[in-house]
Design a protein around this motif. Structure first.
Motif, mmCIF file in Angstrom:
data_model
loop_
_atom_site.group_PDB
_atom_site.id
_atom_site.type_symbol
_atom_site.label_atom_id
_atom_site.label_comp_id
_atom_site.label_asym_id
_atom_site.label_seq_id
_atom_site.Cartn_x
_atom_site.Cartn_y
_atom_site.Cartn_z
ATOM 1 N N ASP A 168 3.786 -0.101 -9.510
ATOM 2 C CA ASP A 168 3.882 -1.287 -8.658
ATOM 3 C C ASP A 168 2.506 -1.514 -8.051
ATOM 4 O O ASP A 168 2.095 -0.798 -7.131
ATOM 5 C CB ASP A 168 4.932 -1.064 -7.573
ATOM 6 C CG ASP A 168 5.048 -2.234 -6.605
ATOM 7 O OD1 ASP A 168 4.356 -3.253 -6.806
ATOM 8 O OD2 ASP A 168 5.820 -2.118 -5.634
ATOM 9 N N VAL A 169 1.779 -2.500 -8.572
ATOM 10 C CA VAL A 169 0.408 -2.701 -8.105
ATOM 11 C C VAL A 169 0.348 -3.137 -6.652
ATOM 12 O O VAL A 169 -0.724 -3.081 -6.033
ATOM 13 C CB VAL A 169 -0.367 -3.695 -8.999
ATOM 14 C CG1 VAL A 169 -0.544 -3.148 -10.403
ATOM 15 C CG2 VAL A 169 0.300 -5.066 -9.009
ATOM 16 N N THR A 170 1.467 -3.582 -6.084
ATOM 17 C CA THR A 170 1.460 -3.958 -4.667
ATOM 18 C C THR A 170 1.518 -2.734 -3.759
ATOM 19 O O THR A 170 1.413 -2.873 -2.541
ATOM 20 C CB THR A 170 2.634 -4.892 -4.336
ATOM 21 O OG1 THR A 170 3.877 -4.185 -4.442
ATOM 22 C CG2 THR A 170 2.661 -6.093 -5.275
ATOM 23 N N ASP A 171 1.683 -1.558 -4.343
ATOM 24 C CA ASP A 171 1.716 -0.297 -3.589
ATOM 25 C C ASP A 171 0.365 0.393 -3.738
ATOM 26 O O ASP A 171 0.029 0.907 -4.808
ATOM 27 C CB ASP A 171 2.836 0.594 -4.132
ATOM 28 C CG ASP A 171 3.051 1.856 -3.311
ATOM 29 O OD1 ASP A 171 2.052 2.532 -2.975
ATOM 30 O OD2 ASP A 171 4.219 2.195 -3.032
ATOM 31 N N ALA A 172 -0.418 0.400 -2.675
ATOM 32 C CA ALA A 172 -1.778 0.933 -2.731
ATOM 33 C C ALA A 172 -1.808 2.404 -3.137
ATOM 34 O O ALA A 172 -2.661 2.827 -3.927
ATOM 35 C CB ALA A 172 -2.473 0.748 -1.380
ATOM 36 N N ALA A 173 -0.885 3.199 -2.598
ATOM 37 C CA ALA A 173 -0.862 4.633 -2.909
ATOM 38 C C ALA A 173 -0.565 4.865 -4.385
ATOM 39 O O ALA A 173 -1.168 5.759 -5.014
ATOM 40 C CB ALA A 173 0.164 5.342 -2.034
ATOM 41 N N GLN A 174 0.347 4.098 -4.944
ATOM 42 C CA GLN A 174 0.635 4.235 -6.370
ATOM 43 C C GLN A 174 -0.600 3.917 -7.210
ATOM 44 O O GLN A 174 -0.871 4.581 -8.219
ATOM 45 C CB GLN A 174 1.783 3.305 -6.775
ATOM 46 C CG GLN A 174 3.159 3.761 -6.347
ATOM 47 C CD GLN A 174 4.259 2.931 -6.991
ATOM 48 O OE1 GLN A 174 4.118 2.467 -8.123
ATOM 49 N NE2 GLN A 174 5.352 2.723 -6.261
ATOM 50 N N CYS A 175 -1.357 2.910 -6.821
ATOM 51 C CA CYS A 175 -2.563 2.535 -7.560
ATOM 52 C C CYS A 175 -3.605 3.655 -7.528
ATOM 53 O O CYS A 175 -4.225 3.976 -8.550
ATOM 54 C CB CYS A 175 -3.153 1.246 -7.006
ATOM 55 S SG CYS A 175 -2.138 -0.218 -7.332
#
Length: 291
Positions: A42-49
């Motif tokens: 989910d690119v809207t999740d900074a931590a995931q990126c």
């Protein structure tokens, strides 16, 4: 990063049409590719990126909210992916020391030009989709110094619904089709765009903005007729109409022809003429019944 592509590459938006052809092209060029679709990242999740980008040398951000008409009534949803998502990927790429290639669109322009848009032409988006993509471009340039922005337009490919597949389907359902003849652009195969992106990487092109569209120009009407001709169908079944006869929520650019001068100055060869991409695409799809 080397010319052979020895390194690790991350492709976001891996379920999309461009990634369908880009991922295998990168692998064929020697890259070890991590392909993450919407369910994986989910690119809207900074931590995931941050977690996803770690350990990669190259990031190609193809993730995007591309429902142009839907964006008019839900610009916040488009902004979350196209702007915030782009910012998250750019920031993560910068922290990881990865070079970023971000895919953008002709919709950042106003569509009223009379000659091909250069990469430095002032942007003036007229739709919600265009505004959110313009914001994404700004975020990428601001947050990742080692990045390319590549604008494309009129994409079609085997990896998703597109104008060519729609024309082929309608050819089997209708005797005639009406297609707008007052919008000009550059039909671009995702296979050809993927190859251009690889050329930019291999050339270690200077950071900056490039235009990834086919050479030449045409209208949707002329494009549809070319599709019929290449499919062995009667092009006279395709009839011209106007944009005004087909009202849609988001305004469509009347002129979406992009200049390739930033490519030829490197030099990196731009994509060939738009008509050259149709026949290879047709070999990968089921043709409509002959009528």
């Amino acid at each position: 990063m080397t010319d052979t592509g020895a390194g690790r590459a991350l492709v976001t938006g891996a379920g999309g049409m461009l990634a369908h052809d880009l991922v295998p092209a990168l692998r064929a060029a020697g890259w070890v590719v991590t392909a993450l679709g919407r369910r994986d990242l989910d690119v809207t999740d900074a931590a995931q990126c941050v977690a996803a980008v770690e350990g990669h040398d190259l990031v190609v951000n193809t993730a995007a909210y591309t429902a142009v008409d839907a964006a008019e009534s839900d610009e916040a949803a488009a902004f979350a992916v196209n702007a915030v998502g782009a910012a998250n990927v750019a920031r993560a790429s910068s922290w990881a020391g990865a070079r970023l290639m971000h895919i953008s669109t002709d919709y950042v322009f106003d569509g009223v030009a009379r000659e091909p848009y250069g990469v430095d032409h002032p942007i003036a988006p007229r739709s919600a989709y265009g505004r959110t993509k313009a914001a994404g471009e700004w975020a990428v340039r601001a947050l990742c110094a080692d990045s390319w922005v590549v604008r494309t337009a009129w994409l079609y490919g085997a990896g998703g619904p597109n104008f060519v597949s729609t024309m082929l389907r309608l050819a089997g359902e209708r005797e005639t089709l009406s297609v707008v003849d007052d919008q000009r652009g550059q039909p671009t195969s995702t296979v050809d765009l993927a190859e251009l992106l690889l050329r930019l990487v291999a050339a270690e092109a200077p950071i900056g903005t490039y235009h990834g569209t086919s050479s030449g120009e045409t209208t949707w009407f002329r494009f549809a007729r070319a599709i019929f001709e290449e499919s062995g169908l009667d092009p006279e079944r395709v009839l011209p109409t106007t944009t005004g006869a087909h009202t849609r929520p988001a305004p469509r650019p009347a002129y979406s022809v992009l200049s390739h001068s930033s490519l030829t100055s490197i030099p990196v060869a731009p994509i060939a003429d738009w008509r050259d991409g149709i026949r290879p695409y047709l070999t990968s799809v089921t043709r409509p019944p002959q009528r």
